[in-house]
Motif scaffolding. Sequence first.
Motif, PDB file in Angstrom:
ATOM      1  N   VAL A  98     138.334 -25.306 -51.561  1.00  0.00           N
ATOM      2  CA  VAL A  98     139.437 -24.373 -51.309  1.00  0.00           C
ATOM      3  C   VAL A  98     139.666 -23.532 -52.565  1.00  0.00           C
ATOM      4  N   PHE A  99     139.560 -22.191 -52.392  1.00  0.00           N
ATOM      5  CA  PHE A  99     139.757 -21.249 -53.501  1.00  0.00           C
ATOM      6  C   PHE A  99     141.008 -20.393 -53.238  1.00  0.00           C
ATOM      7  N   GLY A 100     141.408 -19.694 -54.271  1.00  0.00           N
ATOM      8  CA  GLY A 100     142.522 -18.755 -54.123  1.00  0.00           C
ATOM      9  C   GLY A 100     142.134 -17.504 -53.365  1.00  0.00           C
ATOM     10  N   GLY A 101     140.843 -17.096 -53.444  1.00  0.00           N
ATOM     11  CA  GLY A 101     140.368 -15.897 -52.766  1.00  0.00           C
ATOM     12  C   GLY A 101     138.996 -16.086 -52.164  1.00  0.00           C
ATOM     13  N   LYS A 102     138.434 -15.032 -51.590  1.00  0.00           N
ATOM     14  CA  LYS A 102     137.166 -15.121 -50.861  1.00  0.00           C
ATOM     15  C   LYS A 102     135.940 -15.063 -51.772  1.00  0.00           C
ATOM     16  N   ARG A 103     136.005 -14.261 -52.826  1.00  0.00           N
ATOM     17  CA  ARG A 103     134.810 -13.935 -53.603  1.00  0.00           C
ATOM     18  C   ARG A 103     134.065 -15.141 -54.181  1.00  0.00           C
ATOM     19  N   PRO A 104     134.740 -16.166 -54.721  1.00  0.00           N
ATOM     20  CA  PRO A 104     133.990 -17.275 -55.344  1.00  0.00           C
ATOM     21  C   PRO A 104     133.040 -18.003 -54.399  1.00  0.00           C
ATOM     22  N   SER A 105     133.324 -17.963 -53.094  1.00  0.00           N
ATOM     23  CA  SER A 105     132.461 -18.689 -52.147  1.00  0.00           C
ATOM     24  C   SER A 105     131.026 -18.190 -52.206  1.00  0.00           C
ATOM     25  N   LEU A 106     130.843 -16.897 -52.333  1.00  0.00           N
ATOM     26  CA  LEU A 106     129.490 -16.332 -52.385  1.00  0.00           C
ATOM     27  C   LEU A 106     128.761 -16.771 -53.642  1.00  0.00           C
ATOM     28  N   PHE A 107     129.496 -16.779 -54.753  1.00  0.00           N
ATOM     29  CA  PHE A 107     128.874 -17.171 -56.016  1.00  0.00           C
ATOM     30  C   PHE A 107     128.562 -18.672 -56.025  1.00  0.00           C
ATOM     31  N   LEU A 108     129.405 -19.477 -55.387  1.00  0.00           N
ATOM     32  CA  LEU A 108     129.131 -20.914 -55.319  1.00  0.00           C
ATOM     33  C   LEU A 108     127.877 -21.184 -54.502  1.00  0.00           C
ATOM     34  N   ARG A 109     127.739 -20.532 -53.365  1.00  0.00           N
ATOM     35  CA  ARG A 109     126.544 -20.737 -52.542  1.00  0.00           C
ATOM     36  C   ARG A 109     125.280 -20.341 -53.311  1.00  0.00           C
ATOM     37  N   ARG A 110     125.363 -19.244 -54.064  1.00  0.00           N
ATOM     38  CA  ARG A 110     124.199 -18.817 -54.843  1.00  0.00           C
ATOM     39  C   ARG A 110     123.877 -19.835 -55.934  1.00  0.00           C
ATOM     40  N   ALA A 111     124.921 -20.340 -56.607  1.00  0.00           N
ATOM     41  CA  ALA A 111     124.689 -21.317 -57.681  1.00  0.00           C
ATOM     42  C   ALA A 111     124.049 -22.587 -57.129  1.00  0.00           C
ATOM     43  N   LEU A 112     124.525 -23.066 -55.969  1.00  0.00           N
ATOM     44  CA  LEU A 112     123.934 -24.253 -55.364  1.00  0.00           C
ATOM     45  C   LEU A 112     122.496 -24.010 -54.947  1.00  0.00           C
ATOM     46  N   SER A 113     122.234 -22.842 -54.401  1.00  0.00           N
ATOM     47  CA  SER A 113     120.874 -22.509 -53.970  1.00  0.00           C
ATOM     48  C   SER A 113     119.907 -22.511 -55.141  1.00  0.00           C
ATOM     49  N   GLU A 114     120.363 -21.945 -56.289  1.00  0.00           N
ATOM     50  CA  GLU A 114     119.489 -21.896 -57.472  1.00  0.00           C
ATOM     51  C   GLU A 114     119.236 -23.287 -58.037  1.00  0.00           C
ATOM     52  N   LYS A 115     120.189 -24.203 -57.856  1.00  0.00           N
ATOM     53  CA  LYS A 115     120.021 -25.557 -58.395  1.00  0.00           C
ATOM     54  C   LYS A 115     119.228 -26.463 -57.446  1.00  0.00           C
ATOM     55  N   ILE A 116     119.462 -26.343 -56.127  1.00  0.00           N
ATOM     56  CA  ILE A 116     118.799 -27.218 -55.155  1.00  0.00           C
ATOM     57  C   ILE A 116     117.368 -26.773 -54.884  1.00  0.00           C
ATOM     58  N   LYS A 117     117.188 -25.450 -54.821  1.00  0.00           N
ATOM     59  CA  LYS A 117     115.855 -24.850 -54.629  1.00  0.00           C
ATOM     60  C   LYS A 117     115.174 -25.276 -53.330  1.00  0.00           C
ATOM     61  N   LYS A 118     115.944 -25.561 -52.317  1.00  0.00           N
ATOM     62  CA  LYS A 118     115.402 -25.842 -50.985  1.00  0.00           C
ATOM     63  C   LYS A 118     116.531 -25.642 -49.973  1.00  0.00           C
ATOM     64  N   PRO A 119     116.198 -25.603 -48.681  1.00  0.00           N
ATOM     65  CA  PRO A 119     117.250 -25.369 -47.677  1.00  0.00           C
ATOM     66  C   PRO A 119     118.345 -26.437 -47.740  1.00  0.00           C
ATOM     67  N   PHE A 120     119.589 -26.017 -47.522  1.00  0.00           N
ATOM     68  CA  PHE A 120     120.710 -26.959 -47.537  1.00  0.00           C
ATOM     69  C   PHE A 120     121.860 -26.383 -46.726  1.00  0.00           C
ATOM     70  N   TYR A 121     122.757 -27.282 -46.326  1.00  0.00           N
ATOM     71  CA  TYR A 121     123.992 -26.872 -45.677  1.00  0.00           C
ATOM     72  C   TYR A 121     125.070 -26.767 -46.763  1.00  0.00           C
ATOM     73  N   PRO A 122     125.634 -25.584 -46.960  1.00  0.00           N
ATOM     74  CA  PRO A 122     126.619 -25.421 -48.034  1.00  0.00           C
ATOM     75  C   PRO A 122     127.939 -26.093 -47.673  1.00  0.00           C
ATOM     76  N   PRO A 123     128.797 -26.287 -48.667  1.00  0.00           N
ATOM     77  CA  PRO A 123     130.139 -26.807 -48.383  1.00  0.00           C
ATOM     78  C   PRO A 123     130.892 -25.861 -47.448  1.00  0.00           C
ATOM     79  N   THR A 124     131.870 -26.419 -46.753  1.00  0.00           N
ATOM     80  CA  THR A 124     132.771 -25.578 -45.959  1.00  0.00           C
ATOM     81  C   THR A 124     133.795 -24.986 -46.925  1.00  0.00           C
ATOM     82  N   ILE A 125     133.801 -23.687 -47.012  1.00  0.00           N
ATOM     83  CA  ILE A 125     134.625 -23.037 -48.043  1.00  0.00           C
ATOM     84  C   ILE A 125     135.785 -22.299 -47.382  1.00  0.00           C
ATOM     85  N   PHE A 126     136.984 -22.542 -47.872  1.00  0.00           N
ATOM     86  CA  PHE A 126     138.203 -21.902 -47.379  1.00  0.00           C
ATOM     87  C   PHE A 126     138.858 -21.090 -48.502  1.00  0.00           C
ATOM     88  N   THR A 127     139.544 -20.037 -48.118  1.00  0.00           N
ATOM     89  CA  THR A 127     140.594 -19.532 -48.993  1.00  0.00           C
ATOM     90  C   THR A 127     141.821 -20.395 -48.710  1.00  0.00           C
TER      91      THR A 127
END
Length: 937
Positions: free
Chosen positions: A37-66
């Motif tokens: 849960v974030f204060g706004g929408k924008r961090p969700s995109l950056f979190l998904r990108r950060a996880l993708s760069e670290k996992i380096k394979k297909p994954f189901y991202p966290p459920t992200i809410f504002t």
Amino acid sequence: MEKVVSLNLSDNFIERLADFILDNFKDTTDFSNIACVFGGKRPSLFLRRALSEKIKKPFYPPTIFTIDEFVEYSLGASAKRPIGDLEAAYCVYNIVAKYSPSLLKKRKGFAEFLPWAREINSFIEQLDLENISNQKLKGIASSAEIGYDVPASINKLLENIAQIRYSYHKILDENKFYSRGGMYLEASLQIKKKQLEEFKAVVFCNFFYLHSTEMEIMKEVKASGKGFFIFQGSSREWSVLNKTATELEVTIEPNSKEVSRPNLNFYQGFDMHSEVVLAHHAFKKVKNKENTVIVLPKTETLIPLLTEVAPSIGACNVSMGYPLKRSSLFVLLHLLRKVQESKKDSKVYTRDYLNLIRHPLVKNLKISSDPVITRIIVHKLEELLQGSETSTIGGSLFLSLSDIEHEAKIYSLAVQTLKSININVEEAECRRVLLKLHQLFFSIWKENGTFFDFADNFKKVLGFLVENSALDKFSLNLKVIEKLQNLIDEFKSLSFKDQIFSSSQIWEIFEQKLEYEKISFIGSPLKGTQVLGLFETRSLSFENVIVLDLNEGVLPKLKIYEPLIPREVMLNLGLSRLEKEEEIQRYQFSSLIASAKVADLIYEKSQEKEKSRFVEEIFWRIQKEKGNLSAATVSGVSFSIATSLKQTVIKKTVPVIEFLKKEKYSASRLNTYLSCPLKFYYQYVLGLKEQEDVLDEPQSSHIGTFIHELLEETFKKFKGRQPLINQSFRDYFFKKMDVKFENELAPRMKSDSFLLARIIKNRLERFLDNEKERSVKKIICLEERRVGRLSLDNYSLEFNYTVDRIDQLGDDSLVIIDYKTGGADFSPKKLKVLQKMEMSRDSIKECIRSFQLPLYYYFTLQEFPNKSINAQIYNLRSLERKSFIAESDYSQRERVLEICLRALATVFDELFDSKIDFLPEKEERKCSFCPFRWFCV
């Protein structure tokens, strides 16, 4: 597993959050049962990108809410829908009318009360967000009965605030609406019942200030064992975090100290445009533009910035809202409103009418086969209305649409012009185009109507513009259209959409609504340079940070005064958000800067503006650390400006001199040369003149012409005989004046024309009184245009002149009268001054001032050689009469005339001298009114 994690401000929050998720929820690629849960929408995109760069394979991202989405989710499915701000405001308006009508005394209409309704609604929203009970509000009501130090109407509002809030909630509930504050309040009460079974963890990410309802929700999630909290900063340094730590019963203290500080660069500009130049200078030094953010606390800086950095920026994402009111479409809508409001007796105000149809989106509409047709029709209509061409509609300040439509000259001139560019259309087609313009922008808008009808008409105009103009060629306009379409839908769905309102009220509400609207740009949040507002950077980190507009009053931007609810009331209720606002903005700014490698901080320094306190604090820290008050260096900005002292010089060629010798002259031409030779050149050699706009208010020259013509028309009955100023003549004179004024001056004025008529009448009454006392035997001449020849030593020149009036007095002498309606003195000085005058243009200008009276005297003397003659300036404002030859000098009148003729010869010698150029006469007062001032460099 740690339930509470505290990070330093310098930490990259998204990276650390991604590590937290991967460290604590291992051996899976399905993180969908983790809620972030974030204060706004924008961090969700950056979190998904950060996880993708670290996992380096297909994954189901966290459920992200504002936080708004999480609150709505926690309430479950609901048949309620969010209430729009107009609907909410109208609801408050009706409740106040019932429980606190004194507040409506000066704001009886909904449009007038709308700003206050928004304030009350905002207050109720705060009460709900902070879960202030009605019991506590009743204490405020009791105090209001005694009286706060505010207007009585505000005290009355406070007495009834609990009832107003209760009624507001009740109406929302009955109509299946919910407000944001109400949603948070209900969620804080219902969260205990929510099991959150689909999530094994709910991570609250980087929250700072928390409303009481948010705090309650987080407490309940924490109590369920599923709550995780990640904060940035220390509760010892931030009072807001300290309160959060106390309420949640947690420790907010990073385990390690700040390990790095950014490289800080300070820049000082002197206005907005110098700031964007400095930003471009800083940006060009950046190597990794993909990891760069430009922060704009003021939205109006956006377009100048993008224009400046365009050559360097490449891919970019603009994610801050841009005010809709700064779009060309908003300007058109404002003109559309203005033309409706300035109507007078169903007639349009011509100036507003022209401003509307000349708008680029209107005059380039493709109504016929080619948009050029519309443009030519509008241009011809403009020429006729402004008096460039004679017509029945020229010069009138107010016109009916039928008056304009029946002016055949519009269509004939348009057809001729279109034919010259090989576009053949019939006059009937041109008329159809004009009728369509009138129907869309004038006829369909009524004095009274409903919001539904207004929205329907607005939809027709907007649809026609989209289909038949270049509106959609500019991508920003597409966003504007989308916003306006949403507003149309909102107007059509209002519960009061069918109630009758005045047109002015609907337009006022419509424009107020647009004032608050912002449009977003299209871009990719994960690609290129980011251009953001300060709060859009929450939880994000960038290597390079450039912040503009770091001025006090901009950052922090604080609302010092509460327009409706007294500060004392807010504090008594525990609503201290304003007291924390400075800390909230300081926190966002500090966290953004702390996590950067390089931060360029730009502010404006002037007499009106000071650098932000946030920058001052950084300066002070640097100065303390280095023990030097000059430790913080600031770079400025300068622009190379090449100035030229060269003045405009026009050489006299042989053809020009030959032209000048053949010209007919007049006193006004010579006076123009005396005043400024360069102005004489532009006006009488090149033949340039300022185009008169007959839609302008009458100037002094128009009033002077009006009076001259009136005196000629009324006094001509006395030509050749003695004027008789009796009551009969006075009645005739002022009746003539009234008719002439109504036909010529009144149509060019608004409602204040009666004041000018009264002033003119008062002065002319005094003039007639004065004329009655003058000993005039007969009027010999009245407004006669004459031609005379003047022979000087080297030249024989022809002159045109118009004598206002020549009177034969009781002693048979003649007096030449030149009426003046202004206050300037145009008569030559006395003989003793003229005898000392140097024969130079400057000296002649100072002593003779004007050749008008000397020339009138000279030519009249040729006609009446045996008469005793003088010439006079007759000032109709002061009734003063000033003679060309003073009574004390009259015995030497030949000498006076001789000096004037010699001065005249000197002027012509200079005018015809090829060695003397046409030069400007620099007189600041006169130059400011000169129509050719822009030609002088």
